[in-house]
Every structure is written in C-alpha cells, then in structure tokens.
Design a protein around this motif. Structure first.
Motif, PDB file in Angstrom:
ATOM      1  N   THR A   5      41.226  26.804  35.560  1.00 26.02           N
ATOM      2  CA  THR A   5      39.865  26.038  36.320  1.00 26.02           C
ATOM      3  C   THR A   5      38.774  26.514  35.614  1.00 26.02           C
ATOM      4  O   THR A   5      37.784  25.636  35.300  1.00 26.02           O
ATOM      5  CB  THR A   5      40.372  26.983  37.969  1.00 26.02           C
ATOM      6  N   LEU A   6      38.506  27.468  35.066  1.00 26.99           N
ATOM      7  CA  LEU A   6      37.128  27.664  35.248  1.00 26.99           C
ATOM      8  C   LEU A   6      37.261  27.382  33.420  1.00 26.99           C
ATOM      9  O   LEU A   6      35.769  27.023  33.759  1.00 26.99           O
ATOM     10  CB  LEU A   6      37.173  29.565  33.914  1.00 26.99           C
ATOM     11  N   ASN A  11      36.525  36.912  47.007  1.00 30.10           N
ATOM     12  CA  ASN A  11      35.615  35.251  45.516  1.00 30.10           C
ATOM     13  C   ASN A  11      34.576  35.173  46.695  1.00 30.10           C
ATOM     14  O   ASN A  11      34.271  34.106  45.992  1.00 30.10           O
ATOM     15  CB  ASN A  11      36.945  34.861  45.821  1.00 30.10           C
ATOM     16  N   GLY A  12      34.454  35.593  47.407  1.00 30.91           N
ATOM     17  CA  GLY A  12      33.052  35.459  48.395  1.00 30.91           C
ATOM     18  C   GLY A  12      31.202  35.646  47.699  1.00 30.91           C
ATOM     19  O   GLY A  12      31.051  34.381  47.441  1.00 30.91           O
ATOM     20  N   SER A  72      45.171  25.736  46.736  1.00 27.21           N
ATOM     21  CA  SER A  72      44.508  25.052  46.152  1.00 27.21           C
ATOM     22  C   SER A  72      42.852  25.500  47.118  1.00 27.21           C
ATOM     23  O   SER A  72      41.884  25.513  47.062  1.00 27.21           O
ATOM     24  CB  SER A  72      44.544  23.430  46.301  1.00 27.21           C
ATOM     25  N   GLN A  73      43.374  25.351  48.100  1.00 29.44           N
ATOM     26  CA  GLN A  73      42.207  25.938  49.332  1.00 29.44           C
ATOM     27  C   GLN A  73      41.483  27.609  48.847  1.00 29.44           C
ATOM     28  O   GLN A  73      40.266  27.452  49.166  1.00 29.44           O
ATOM     29  CB  GLN A  73      42.976  26.144  50.852  1.00 29.44           C
ATOM     30  N   VAL A  74      43.226  28.318  48.238  1.00 27.89           N
ATOM     31  CA  VAL A  74      41.691  29.821  47.725  1.00 27.89           C
ATOM     32  C   VAL A  74      40.773  29.427  46.450  1.00 27.89           C
ATOM     33  O   VAL A  74      39.980  30.278  46.451  1.00 27.89           O
ATOM     34  CB  VAL A  74      42.822  30.705  47.178  1.00 27.89           C
ATOM     35  N   GLY A  75      41.195  28.297  45.749  1.00 26.88           N
ATOM     36  CA  GLY A  75      40.274  27.640  44.897  1.00 26.88           C
ATOM     37  C   GLY A  75      39.576  27.085  44.904  1.00 26.88           C
ATOM     38  O   GLY A  75      38.008  27.523  44.565  1.00 26.88           O
ATOM     39  N   GLN A  76      39.534  26.513  46.457  1.00 24.49           N
ATOM     40  CA  GLN A  76      37.661  25.533  47.254  1.00 24.49           C
ATOM     41  C   GLN A  76      37.215  26.833  47.652  1.00 24.49           C
ATOM     42  O   GLN A  76      36.063  26.788  47.167  1.00 24.49           O
ATOM     43  CB  GLN A  76      38.047  24.574  48.076  1.00 24.49           C
ATOM     44  N   VAL A  77      37.624  27.907  48.532  1.00 27.71           N
ATOM     45  CA  VAL A  77      37.179  29.191  48.549  1.00 27.71           C
ATOM     46  C   VAL A  77      36.355  29.626  47.324  1.00 27.71           C
ATOM     47  O   VAL A  77      34.417  30.055  47.336  1.00 27.71           O
ATOM     48  CB  VAL A  77      37.460  30.399  49.004  1.00 27.71           C
ATOM     49  N   SER A  78      36.999  29.756  46.553  1.00 19.87           N
ATOM     50  CA  SER A  78      35.945  30.423  45.452  1.00 19.87           C
ATOM     51  C   SER A  78      35.778  29.969  44.344  1.00 19.87           C
ATOM     52  O   SER A  78      34.024  30.413  43.697  1.00 19.87           O
ATOM     53  CB  SER A  78      37.345  31.188  43.892  1.00 19.87           C
TER      54      SER A  78
END
Length: 314
Positions: free
Chosen positions: A15-16, A107-108, A79-85
C-alpha cells in the motif's frame, strides 16, 4: 497467526509503495492520490451528509457504514481499515462505533475529527425518562447519548468546525468550505424553525420509542422521550422492563409507539397491542434505508410530519 501478520506487513508495504507511486505520477484512483480533492472517511451517514455538503466537489467522501445496515455494530474489513489509514480526514463520533474507534486509535493520528469535541454529548437520560438497568450504548459512550445529529442546530455547529478542518487540509478551498458550511447552516436553521413551529402546540408531548435515540430532538423541542429498550436498538427488553414499559405507555396515554427503520418493530408492536396504540416509524437517521433517494433533511421532515400526526399538533 504469524502468516496473517506477515500478510499484513506485506499488504501495508504494498500500500505504501502504491501510494508513493501514485503521489509521484499523480495518476489518481488511490485514496489520497487526487491532489484536487480531499479524501474524507465518514463513519456513518449523518457525517457523510455534512462532509459532502461542506466539502462539495473538493472532497471525495467514503461512508464506512453501508445503506440499510445498523451502524452501531459495524465491523471493518481490511480494505476499510486501509481507507481509514489512508484518508486525509476521518470524521467520526467517539464512543458510537467501537471498531471505528479502534481503527482511529491505531491509524488516525492528527487526521481524525471527533465530532464530540465540537458538541459535547448529553447524558443518555436527557430529554426523557431515565430507566435503571437499561442496556445499550450508554456503556460504550460513558452514559452519553451519541445521537447528536438529531438536533439540527448542533449539526450546524459540527458543520462549521468541519469546514475549518477541511480548510487546514486544503487551504486553497478554505473559503469555499466556509461558504458551504454557511449554506448548510441556513438549511438546518430553516429545518429547526419548521420543527419549533410544527411542534409548538400539541395535545401530547411524550414520545414513546422502542429506541431511546431521540434525546436531542426531545431536548430541543420540549418533548418527553419515554424509551423502551434504552439506547441500543438490538437489545431485547426483559419481561419486567416490557411490563413496566406497557404500564408507562398506559400512564402517558400514548396513542402511538414509535419504532425505527433499521430494526425489527416487534417490541413496539407488542407494547402497542397491549396499550391499544398505533405504531409509526420515527427514524434516528443513523443510516439511510437501502435504495433510499432521501437525505438527512427529507428524512427529518418526514419525522416531523409523523410527530405532528401522533402528538395531535395544530
């Protein structure tokens, strides 16, 4: 467990790398990769509504809670955790959705905007009766009622602060965000006036509800909420609590028992049958029904009509 951890590390690294590549060539598509728009994650519908209204075409808003789903018990997929991060701004209400709270804590960082920091929450018993031993989200939110958006004036205040946060994330459009927040405030002020006028003269002022979500609405418009199951819509009341609720509904001479859209009306129908009352839908607007073409303003106006009929308002 170790394989899962390895997978997560590889996924995070991928992702990074993807984000770095997207930022380098500005291809768009990935969260945070569009330089023209702020990527906003909203935890549930009313926060999506204000983010879209204040952000306009300068934001891209993702709602973590799907239409027709009960947002309290939301579980986030990877994928939602990814959206938050990856989001540039996360709009959430601390204490309402534990899974979102956890994702934000991990992650916020400074990208999280907790709307309770703008509008401190009322006690769960505000705007109505307090019932000992009621179960629900009072535990999650420290005995507080999270449904702050049901007072349009409080939602307007959140919109104003959201404009400031968006302006920090994207200074180029700061004036636009402020202007849109003012337009939203004007719409919400109009709605508030309709409620104040529409509920000013009613034969009854008690609202007997199967979900004690309407404390802010009751507090704002001088109504008395009689909650049957506490703040959690999916908790079955005990036989003793049900019997007490039936007695209370009789005592208040309730002609209508209100239930909500996203859960079974069984409890309200049981009490209504014992009391000889009707049932009606009063929507806490935690989410829109699947396929709905309404919005916060239209659903609130439907609620107003329902209340005026049930309370015999002139």
């Amino acid at each position: 467990m170790s394989n899962r951890t390895t997978f997560r590390v590889l996924a995070a690294a991928t992702t990074l790398l993807a984000l770095g590549a997207a930022a380098g060539c500005s291809t768009g598509g990935a969260a945070g990769a569009d330089p023209q728009r702020v990527d906003v994650v909203a935890a549930f519908y009313p926060l999506q509504f204000i983010a879209e209204r204040v952000g306009g075409d300068a934001v891209r808003v993702t709602n973590l809670a799907k239409p027709g789903a009960e947002p309290h018990d939301l579980e986030l997929n990877p994928s939602q955790v990814g959206q938050v991060s990856e989001a540039e701004l996360i709009v959430y209400l601390k204490g309402f959705q534990p899974a979102v709270d956890d994702a934000v804590a991990q992650n916020g960082g400074d990208r999280a905007f907790d709307v309770t920091s703008v509008q401190p929450l009322l006690d769960a018993s505000a705007g109505g009766h307090d019932h000992e031993g009621e179960e629900g989200h009072s535990e999650d939110s420290g005995g507080k009622d999270p449904h702050v958006w049901l007072d349009p004036t409080r939602l307007a205040g959140i919109g104003d602060q959201l404009a400031q946060r968006l302006g920090k994330a994207n200074p180029e459009h700061a004036a636009d965000y402020t202007a849109r927040a003012a337009a939203l405030r004007a719409d919400l002020t109009t709605l508030d006036g309709e409620f104040r006028h529409g509920l000013a003269t009613c034969q009854r002022r008690e609202i007997v509800t199967s979900h004690a979500a309407f404390g802010y609405l009751a507090d704002r418009y001088q109504l008395d909420q009689v909650g049957i199951t506490g703040l959690s819509p999916d908790v079955e009341p005990s036989p003793q609590r049900l019997a007490h609720a039936i007695e209370e509904a009789k005592e208040h001479q309730a002609t209508t028992i209100f239930f909500e859209t996203l859960v079974s009306p069984k409890v309200a129908e049981t009490i209504a049958g014992q009391v000889g009352a009707k049932t009606a839908v009063l929507d806490p607007i935690e989410g829109l029904a699947a396929g709905s073409n309404g919005d916060y303003l239209s659903v609130m106006r439907t609620n107003l009509q329902t209340l005026q009929t049930a309370l015999s308002c002139s």
